[in-house]
Design a protein around this motif. Structure first.
Motif, PDB file in Angstrom:
ATOM      1  N   MET A   1       0.854  -1.184   0.000  1.00 35.14           N
ATOM      2  CA  MET A   1       0.000   0.000   0.000  1.00 35.14           C
ATOM      3  C   MET A   1       0.894   1.240   0.000  1.00 35.14           C
ATOM      4  SD  MET A   1      -3.102   1.061   2.595  1.00 35.14           S
ATOM      5  CE  MET A   1      -4.246  -0.092   1.829  1.00 35.14           C
ATOM      6  N   PHE A   2       0.664   2.106  -0.980  1.00 37.04           N
ATOM      7  CA  PHE A   2       1.530   3.275  -1.176  1.00 37.04           C
ATOM      8  C   PHE A   2       0.724   4.561  -1.039  1.00 37.04           C
ATOM      9  CE2 PHE A   2       3.485  -0.196  -3.333  1.00 37.04           C
ATOM     10  CZ  PHE A   2       4.861   0.019  -3.309  1.00 37.04           C
ATOM     11  N   ASP A   3       1.379   5.574  -0.526  1.00 34.47           N
ATOM     12  CA  ASP A   3       0.881   6.946  -0.650  1.00 34.47           C
ATOM     13  C   ASP A   3       2.099   7.817  -0.957  1.00 34.47           C
ATOM     14  OD1 ASP A   3       2.224   7.191   1.736  1.00 34.47           O
ATOM     15  OD2 ASP A   3       0.638   8.327   2.734  1.00 34.47           O
ATOM     16  N   GLU A   4       1.982   9.106  -0.802  1.00 35.65           N
ATOM     17  CA  GLU A   4       3.070  10.009  -1.184  1.00 35.65           C
ATOM     18  C   GLU A   4       4.293   9.877  -0.275  1.00 35.65           C
ATOM     19  OE1 GLU A   4       1.411  13.876  -1.160  1.00 35.65           O
ATOM     20  OE2 GLU A   4       0.193  13.587  -2.973  1.00 35.65           O
ATOM     21  N   THR A   5       4.079   9.367   0.946  1.00 37.34           N
ATOM     22  CA  THR A   5       5.175   9.350   1.914  1.00 37.34           C
ATOM     23  C   THR A   5       5.885   8.015   2.020  1.00 37.34           C
ATOM     24  OG1 THR A   5       3.633   8.788   3.701  1.00 37.34           O
ATOM     25  CG2 THR A   5       4.038  11.122   3.290  1.00 37.34           C
ATOM     26  N   GLY A   6       5.272   6.920   1.582  1.00 35.65           N
ATOM     27  CA  GLY A   6       5.923   5.634   1.715  1.00 35.65           C
ATOM     28  C   GLY A   6       4.980   4.483   1.429  1.00 35.65           C
TER      29      GLY A   6
ATOM     30  N   GLY B   1     -13.044   2.474  -3.374  1.00 34.82           N
ATOM     31  CA  GLY B   1     -12.762   2.953  -2.029  1.00 34.82           C
ATOM     32  C   GLY B   1     -12.130   1.861  -1.189  1.00 34.82           C
ATOM     33  N   VAL B   2     -11.564   2.259  -0.058  1.00 39.32           N
ATOM     34  CA  VAL B   2     -10.878   1.319   0.812  1.00 39.32           C
ATOM     35  C   VAL B   2     -11.096   1.713   2.268  1.00 39.32           C
ATOM     36  CG1 VAL B   2      -8.704   2.629   0.702  1.00 39.32           C
ATOM     37  CG2 VAL B   2      -8.654   0.198   1.302  1.00 39.32           C
ATOM     38  N   LEU B   3     -11.190   0.715   3.125  1.00 41.84           N
ATOM     39  CA  LEU B   3     -11.194   0.906   4.576  1.00 41.84           C
ATOM     40  C   LEU B   3      -9.868   0.380   5.116  1.00 41.84           C
ATOM     41  CD1 LEU B   3     -14.726  -0.526   5.541  1.00 41.84           C
ATOM     42  CD2 LEU B   3     -14.145   1.845   4.999  1.00 41.84           C
ATOM     43  N   VAL B   4      -9.270   1.093   6.057  1.00 41.85           N
ATOM     44  CA  VAL B   4      -8.020   0.626   6.657  1.00 41.85           C
ATOM     45  C   VAL B   4      -8.118   0.722   8.171  1.00 41.85           C
ATOM     46  CG1 VAL B   4      -6.669   1.353   4.661  1.00 41.85           C
ATOM     47  CG2 VAL B   4      -6.881   2.885   6.629  1.00 41.85           C
ATOM     48  N   GLY B   5      -7.258  -0.036   8.862  1.00 38.76           N
ATOM     49  CA  GLY B   5      -7.184   0.022  10.311  1.00 38.76           C
ATOM     50  C   GLY B   5      -6.554   1.317  10.783  1.00 38.76           C
ATOM     51  N   VAL B   6      -6.890   1.687  12.021  1.00 35.88           N
ATOM     52  CA  VAL B   6      -6.438   2.974  12.554  1.00 35.88           C
ATOM     53  C   VAL B   6      -4.919   3.029  12.695  1.00 35.88           C
ATOM     54  CG1 VAL B   6      -6.770   2.195  14.948  1.00 35.88           C
ATOM     55  CG2 VAL B   6      -6.807   4.634  14.425  1.00 35.88           C
ATOM     56  N   TRP B   7      -4.270   1.926  13.022  1.00 35.91           N
ATOM     57  CA  TRP B   7      -2.811   1.934  13.149  1.00 35.91           C
ATOM     58  C   TRP B   7      -2.155   2.034  11.778  1.00 35.91           C
ATOM     59  CZ3 TRP B   7      -2.270  -2.780  17.008  1.00 35.91           C
ATOM     60  CH2 TRP B   7      -2.843  -2.416  18.226  1.00 35.91           C
ATOM     61  N   LEU B   8      -2.742   1.382  10.789  1.00 34.34           N
ATOM     62  CA  LEU B   8      -2.195   1.460   9.439  1.00 34.34           C
ATOM     63  C   LEU B   8      -2.330   2.879   8.883  1.00 34.34           C
ATOM     64  CD1 LEU B   8      -0.989   0.081   6.953  1.00 34.34           C
ATOM     65  CD2 LEU B   8      -3.304  -0.572   6.270  1.00 34.34           C
ATOM     66  N   ALA B   9      -3.472   3.511   9.138  1.00 32.12           N
ATOM     67  CA  ALA B   9      -3.676   4.894   8.675  1.00 32.12           C
ATOM     68  C   ALA B   9      -2.667   5.830   9.321  1.00 32.12           C
ATOM     69  CB  ALA B   9      -5.100   5.338   8.995  1.00 32.12           C
TER      70      ALA B   9
ATOM     71  N   ASP C   1       0.353   4.947  10.515  1.00 32.97           N
ATOM     72  CA  ASP C   1       1.708   4.653  10.028  1.00 32.97           C
ATOM     73  C   ASP C   1       1.947   5.224   8.636  1.00 32.97           C
ATOM     74  OD1 ASP C   1       2.213   3.319  12.369  1.00 32.97           O
ATOM     75  OD2 ASP C   1       1.811   1.318  11.553  1.00 32.97           O
ATOM     76  N   LEU C   2       0.918   5.236   7.785  1.00 33.07           N
ATOM     77  CA  LEU C   2       1.055   5.796   6.446  1.00 33.07           C
ATOM     78  C   LEU C   2       0.763   7.299   6.411  1.00 33.07           C
ATOM     79  CD1 LEU C   2      -0.534   3.038   4.183  1.00 33.07           C
ATOM     80  CD2 LEU C   2       1.855   3.767   4.212  1.00 33.07           C
ATOM     81  N   ASN C   3       0.295   7.814   7.562  1.00 33.41           N
ATOM     82  CA  ASN C   3      -0.038   9.245   7.668  1.00 33.41           C
ATOM     83  C   ASN C   3      -1.065   9.649   6.608  1.00 33.41           C
ATOM     84  OD1 ASN C   3       0.110  11.820   8.791  1.00 33.41           O
ATOM     85  ND2 ASN C   3       1.748  12.466   7.395  1.00 33.41           N
ATOM     86  N   ILE C   4      -2.138   8.870   6.528  1.00 35.46           N
ATOM     87  CA  ILE C   4      -3.190   9.146   5.550  1.00 35.46           C
ATOM     88  C   ILE C   4      -4.473   9.526   6.268  1.00 35.46           C
ATOM     89  CG2 ILE C   4      -2.268   7.710   3.702  1.00 35.46           C
ATOM     90  CD1 ILE C   4      -4.014   5.442   4.641  1.00 35.46           C
ATOM     91  N   LYS C   5      -5.325  10.266   5.570  1.00 27.67           N
ATOM     92  CA  LYS C   5      -6.594  10.712   6.148  1.00 27.67           C
ATOM     93  C   LYS C   5      -7.709  10.504   5.136  1.00 27.67           C
ATOM     94  CE  LYS C   5      -5.683  15.540   4.883  1.00 27.67           C
ATOM     95  NZ  LYS C   5      -4.436  15.260   4.186  1.00 27.67           N
ATOM     96  N   LEU C   6      -8.932  10.669   5.582  1.00 26.56           N
ATOM     97  CA  LEU C   6     -10.085  10.457   4.711  1.00 26.56           C
ATOM     98  C   LEU C   6      -9.976  11.290   3.443  1.00 26.56           C
ATOM     99  CD1 LEU C   6     -13.038  10.471   7.301  1.00 26.56           C
ATOM    100  CD2 LEU C   6     -11.908   8.498   6.262  1.00 26.56           C
ATOM    101  N   GLY C   7     -10.285  10.689   2.319  1.00 24.18           N
ATOM    102  CA  GLY C   7     -10.240  11.384   1.038  1.00 24.18           C
ATOM    103  C   GLY C   7      -8.921  11.255   0.303  1.00 24.18           C
TER     104      GLY C   7
END
Length: 411
Positions: free
Chosen positions: A106-111, A147-155, A157-163
C-alpha cells in the motif's frame, strides 16, 4: 469425633499469631491464583470473540490447496461457490459471506507498507463479521466503488486521512502486475489488533475485476450467533462438503488461528504451574507451623497417649487443626480473589499505553477484562484444605513414633 474437632479448634486459637501468618500465606497465594486465572480466561474469551467477529468467522470454506499454502494467500487456488454449496451452508444453519484475500503493498506520497487486503461482499459481510460496527471515521463501502477501509494503526503509520488517494500494488490470479488507485473512505478501530495494523478492505466486485478472479473467491466465511456452538454443526457440514465437494475443506476458527490457540494453551498451563508453586510455598509454611505446634506439645501428646487416647485419634486431631488453617486461608483467598476478579470483570484494565502495538499473542488491543472461573475457585478451595492436611501429616506421625515415656520427659 466432636471432641476431636473441638480440640483442633481450641489448638488453633492457642497460637493465634502463628495461625494468622499461615492463613495469610495461603489466602494471598489462592487469591493471586484466582485473579491470574480469571485474567487469562478473560483474555482468552475476548480473543476468541475478536477472532471470530473480525478475522476468521466461526469457520471458513477454502480450496484444499489454498489451505495448504494459506500463509501465501495463493489466488490461483481459488474456487467458484456454487448454489449447491450455498444451499449446503444454509441447511447446516450457518450464515455466510464471500471474500477474496490477497497480499499487496500500500503506497501513498510518503511511503509504503505491506498489507493484507480483503475483497468483501458489502451486502452479506455483516452476517458473519462485525467490521461495520468498528468504523470510527468516514463511511462504509458501497458495492463497486473505488474505495478502501483501513485500520487505525495502518492509517497512522502511512499518515493518511479520509479522502486521500492510496495505491495498492499486487499481482493478479493470472500473475500480472496490478496497481489500483483507491480513495480512503473510512478508518476502523477494531478490538482485534491484527485488523488495525495491517489490513485493508475493498468491495469484492472491485477485487474480482482487478485481480482477474472471474467470479472466484478465496474463502467463504461462516457465522453463527454468539450464543450458539458451531462445533457439532461443523462436523456435519464438513462431512457433507468432503463428500459433495472433494476439492474444498472446512476449517474451524481454531485451525485458522493456531498461533493464538497454542499461546492460550501455554499460558493456561502456566497457571497450573503457578498454582503448584504457590501451594509448595504454602505447604512449607503449614508444615513449619504444624511442626512447631507438635513439638511444643510433645508432653501433652504423651499425656493423652498415657491416658489411653489412640494414636489414630491424635493424628486426626492434628489433621483437623491443619485442615482448619487451610479452610480459613482458602476461604479468605477465595473472597479476596473474587473481589479482585469482580473489579476486572466489571471495569478491566487498559494496558494500551504500555503494550502499544506489541504482539502478545492475544487478539486484544488494550483493555483486558477477566472472566469468572467458578470451577477453578472450587478446586483451589478444596486443594488448599487438602494440602494443609497433608502438610501436617509428617510432623504428627513423627511425634507419635516417640515412646510415651520420652514424650513425658520432653522439654
Amino acid at each position: 469425633m466432636r471432641f476431636l474437632v473441638s480440640l483442633a479448634w481450641k489448638n488453633l486459637s492457642r497460637y493465634k499469631r502463628r495461625t494468622i501468618i499461615t492463613v495469610i500465606v495461603i489466602a494471598i497465594g489462592i487469591s493471586l491464583y484466582i485473579w491470574l486465572d480469571g485474567f487469562l480466561l478473560g483474555a482468552e474469551k475476548d480473543s476468541e470473540r475478536n477472532l471470530i467477529w473480525y478475522e476468521t468467522g466461526a469457520a471458513k470454506i477454502m480450496d484444499r490447496n489454498y489451505w495448504k499454502n494459506i500463509d501465501y494467500l495463493p489466488l490461483k487456488d481459488s474456487f467458484k461457490p456454487s448454489s449447491a454449496l450455498v444451499n449446503a451452508i444454509k441447511d447446516a444453519g450457518f450464515s455466510w459471506t464471500k471474500r477474496i484475500a490477497f497480499t499487496a503493498g500500500m503506497f501513498d506520497e510518503t511511503g509504503s507498507l505491506p498489507v493484507k487486503v480483503y475483497g468483501i461482499d458489502t451486502k452479506t459481510d455483516e452476517n458473519v463479521f462485525k467490521l461495520k460496527e468498528t468504523l470510527v471515521k468516514g463511511k462504509y463501502l458501497k458495492p463497486g466503488e473505488y474505495g478502501v477501509l483501513v485500520g487505525v494503526w495502518l492509517a497512522r503509520d502511512l499518515n493518511i486521512k479520509l479522502g486521500d488517494i492510496i495505491t495498492i500494488r499486487t499481482r493478479t490470479r493470472l500473475g500480472a502486475y496490478q496497481a489500483i488507485d483507491l480513495e480512503l473512505k473510512g478508518i476502523i478501530n477494531s478490538p482485534n489488533p491484527m485488523i488495525n495494523k495491517g489490513t485493508a478492505f475493498i468491495p469484492i466486485s472491485l477485487a474480482d475485476e482487478a485481480m482477474e478472479m472471474g467470479g472466484r473467491v478465496t474463502e467463504v466465511a461462516l457465522g453463527m450467533p454468539e450464543w450458539a456452538s458451531p462445533d457439532k454443526k461443523l462436523i456435519l457440514l464438513t462431512g457433507k462438503i468432503e463428500k459433495s465437494f472433494p476439492g474444498l475443506v472446512v476449517e474451524s476458527w481454531r485451525e485458522l488461528a493456531k498461533d493464538f490457540v497454542s499461546v492460550s494453551e501455554g499460558k493456561r498451563g502456566g497457571t497450573g504451574v503457578l498454582l503448584f508453586l504457590i501451594f509448595i510455598i504454602a505447604m512449607v509454611g503449614i508444615s513449619n507451623t504444624m511442626l512447631m505446634a507438635v513439638y511444643e506439645r510433645v508432653r501433652e501428646i504423651g499425656m493423652m497417649r498415657a491416658m489411653g487416647m489412640k494414636d489414630s485419634s491424635i493424628r486426626v486431631a492434628f489433621l483437623f487443626e491443619a485442615g482448619g488453617i487451610g479452610f480459613i486461608g482458602s476461604f479468605a483467598g477465595i473472597a479476596l480473589g473474587a473481589l479482585l476478579t469482580f473489579f476486572m470483570v466489571k471495569y478491566g484494565l487498559d494496558y494500551s499505553s504500555y503494550l502499544g502495538e506489541m504482539d502478545i499473542g492475544y487478539r486484544i488491543s488494550g483493555v483486558f477484562k477477566s472472566a469468572w472461573d467458578f470451577k477453578a475457585m472450587f478446586y483451589a478451595f478444596f486443594f488448599g484444605i487438602i494440602v494443609s492436611m497433608l502438610a501436617a501429616l509428617v510432623p504428627a506421625c513423627r511425634a507419635l513414633k516417640m515412646e510415651i515415656t520420652d514424650c513425658l520427659k520432653y522439654r
